[in-house]
Write a protein that holds these residues in place. Sequence first.
Motif, short mmCIF file in Angstrom:
data_model
loop_
_atom_site.label_atom_id
_atom_site.label_comp_id
_atom_site.label_asym_id
_atom_site.label_seq_id
_atom_site.Cartn_x
_atom_site.Cartn_y
_atom_site.Cartn_z
N HIS A 61 0.80 -1.22 0.00
CA HIS A 61 0.00 0.00 0.00
C HIS A 61 0.84 1.27 0.00
CE1 HIS A 61 -3.95 -2.00 0.69
NE2 HIS A 61 -3.14 -2.95 1.12
N ILE A 62 2.15 1.17 0.27
CA ILE A 62 2.98 2.38 0.34
C ILE A 62 4.29 2.27 -0.44
CG2 ILE A 62 2.02 3.06 2.58
CD1 ILE A 62 4.79 2.15 3.78
N LYS A 63 4.46 1.21 -1.21
CA LYS A 63 5.75 0.97 -1.87
C LYS A 63 6.29 2.19 -2.62
CE LYS A 63 7.99 -2.11 -5.22
NZ LYS A 63 7.78 -3.27 -6.13
N GLY A 64 5.45 2.84 -3.39
CA GLY A 64 5.90 3.98 -4.20
C GLY A 64 5.56 5.33 -3.62
N LEU A 65 5.05 5.35 -2.39
CA LEU A 65 4.54 6.59 -1.81
C LEU A 65 5.61 7.67 -1.67
CD1 LEU A 65 2.24 8.19 -0.48
CD2 LEU A 65 2.82 7.05 1.69
N GLY A 66 6.74 7.31 -1.06
CA GLY A 66 7.79 8.30 -0.86
C GLY A 66 8.31 8.86 -2.17
N VAL A 67 8.48 7.99 -3.15
CA VAL A 67 9.03 8.40 -4.45
C VAL A 67 8.12 9.42 -5.12
CG1 VAL A 67 9.60 7.61 -6.77
CG2 VAL A 67 10.33 6.27 -4.79
N ILE A 68 6.83 9.10 -5.25
CA ILE A 68 5.94 10.03 -5.96
C ILE A 68 5.66 11.28 -5.15
CG2 ILE A 68 4.90 8.18 -7.35
CD1 ILE A 68 2.35 8.53 -5.58
N ALA A 69 5.64 11.15 -3.82
CA ALA A 69 5.39 12.33 -2.99
C ALA A 69 6.51 13.34 -3.14
CB ALA A 69 5.24 11.93 -1.53
N ARG A 70 7.75 12.86 -3.15
CA ARG A 70 8.88 13.77 -3.32
C ARG A 70 8.97 14.31 -4.75
NH1 ARG A 70 10.86 10.15 0.52
NH2 ARG A 70 11.46 8.62 -1.06
N LYS A 71 8.75 13.45 -5.72
CA LYS A 71 8.89 13.86 -7.12
C LYS A 71 7.85 14.90 -7.52
CE LYS A 71 9.19 11.96 -11.83
NZ LYS A 71 9.21 10.73 -12.65
N TYR A 72 6.62 14.72 -7.02
CA TYR A 72 5.52 15.58 -7.46
C TYR A 72 5.01 16.52 -6.36
CZ TYR A 72 5.41 12.41 -11.46
OH TYR A 72 5.74 11.67 -12.56
N CYS A 73 5.73 16.56 -5.21
CA CYS A 73 5.35 17.44 -4.09
C CYS A 73 3.89 17.23 -3.67
CB CYS A 73 5.58 18.90 -4.45
SG CYS A 73 7.30 19.30 -4.80
N LEU A 74 3.53 15.97 -3.43
CA LEU A 74 2.16 15.63 -3.12
C LEU A 74 1.90 15.66 -1.61
CD1 LEU A 74 1.74 12.56 -5.50
CD2 LEU A 74 1.16 14.95 -5.97
N PRO A 75 0.78 16.23 -1.17
CA PRO A 75 0.41 16.14 0.24
C PRO A 75 -0.07 14.74 0.59
CG PRO A 75 -1.23 17.40 -0.99
CD PRO A 75 -0.14 17.07 -1.95
N ILE A 76 0.34 14.25 1.76
CA ILE A 76 0.00 12.90 2.21
C ILE A 76 -0.84 12.99 3.48
CG2 ILE A 76 0.88 10.64 2.93
CD1 ILE A 76 3.49 11.33 1.51
N TYR A 77 -1.90 12.18 3.54
CA TYR A 77 -2.81 12.17 4.68
C TYR A 77 -2.86 10.77 5.27
CZ TYR A 77 -4.39 16.57 2.61
OH TYR A 77 -4.44 17.84 2.10
N ALA A 78 -2.62 10.68 6.58
CA ALA A 78 -2.69 9.40 7.29
C ALA A 78 -2.92 9.69 8.77
CB ALA A 78 -1.41 8.59 7.10
N ASN A 79 -3.37 8.69 9.52
CA ASN A 79 -3.52 8.91 10.95
C ASN A 79 -2.15 8.86 11.64
OD1 ASN A 79 -2.98 6.10 11.72
ND2 ASN A 79 -5.06 5.64 10.99
N GLU A 80 -2.11 9.28 12.89
CA GLU A 80 -0.82 9.43 13.58
C GLU A 80 -0.05 8.12 13.69
OE1 GLU A 80 -0.51 11.79 17.11
OE2 GLU A 80 -2.36 12.89 16.64
N LYS A 81 -0.74 7.03 14.05
CA LYS A 81 -0.05 5.75 14.22
C LYS A 81 0.50 5.24 12.89
CE LYS A 81 -2.38 4.11 18.40
NZ LYS A 81 -3.21 3.03 18.99
N THR A 82 -0.23 5.44 11.82
CA THR A 82 0.26 5.02 10.51
C THR A 82 1.47 5.86 10.11
OG1 THR A 82 -1.91 4.22 9.79
CG2 THR A 82 -0.33 4.79 8.06
N TRP A 83 1.43 7.16 10.38
CA TRP A 83 2.59 8.00 10.10
C TRP A 83 3.83 7.47 10.81
CZ3 TRP A 83 4.15 10.83 6.44
CH2 TRP A 83 3.29 11.66 5.71
N ARG A 84 3.67 7.17 12.11
CA ARG A 84 4.83 6.69 12.87
C ARG A 84 5.35 5.36 12.32
NH1 ARG A 84 1.95 8.78 17.46
NH2 ARG A 84 1.20 6.70 18.04
N ALA A 85 4.43 4.50 11.89
CA ALA A 85 4.81 3.17 11.41
C ALA A 85 5.47 3.23 10.03
CB ALA A 85 3.60 2.26 11.36
N MET A 86 5.12 4.21 9.22
CA MET A 86 5.62 4.20 7.84
C MET A 86 6.73 5.20 7.58
SD MET A 86 2.64 6.00 5.54
CE MET A 86 2.22 7.74 5.70
#
Length: 262
Positions: A61-86
């Motif tokens: 569910h998150i394999k490419g998340l960091g790559v596309i978020a940085r490349k395209y400056c995308l805002p990411i939304y998640a709950n606090e525990k998921t943020w800490r885990a990922m």
Amino acid sequence: MRFSVLASGSTGNAFYVETERERLLVDAGLSGKQLEQLFADIDRHIEDITGVLVTHEHSDHIKGLGVIARKYCLPIYANEKTWRAMESLIGDIPSEQKFIFPTGSVRTFGDLDVESFGVSHDAAEPMFYVFHYEGKKLALITDTGYVSERVKGVIRHADVFVFESNHDVEMLRMGKYPWNIKRRILSDVGHVSNEDAGLALADVIGDKTKRIYLAHLSQDNNMKELARMTVAQTLERKGIIVGESFQLYDTDPARPTELISV
């Protein structure tokens, strides 16, 4: 409101929903290159996304998340525990791109209201989403060991369901997985079987329901035809006939569904 299940399965998951003003991606469980191709397949572009919603921190569910978020400056939304885990899994994300979306809350994105709800899965704090737009309702739920009455109350009477139908129980029991993996999948924090998907759907299908997409099918312990048949037969035993007021649709781990209006 239009949507596409870009990819669904144990190898990667991504879901897209758009309105006149918003373009949201739910999960980015494939490589950046694969995600770019999936968007091209539905004639859309990742750089136009207005936000990425995360369900939980598992790699599919998150394999490419960091790559596309940085490349395209995308805002990411998640709950606090998921943020800490990922956070350690997706790499550095600028603070201005990081947003908290609490479980059990509603957040408005332009003209689209998104309702989050918790599910039972072996992750930090897994949650999925219902999208509300001009009286229409689209419910997305996979990665849960069972569908509670609370969750049924949130998703009930949706116009469209994207619903987990992960495995055939006998295929899983007789298959090659080690017993500890089988036990995890069959548990209350694992995945919903074809039959259990049908039983849960029987409790939430409403008069407005037109489309049901069976999602997150196991490539080792399920088949599209078997999932459709089992869900349809389970619903029929409850007096609900596929094809009368709604249709069942497949999803695929590598090909997006057609971009459809709700």
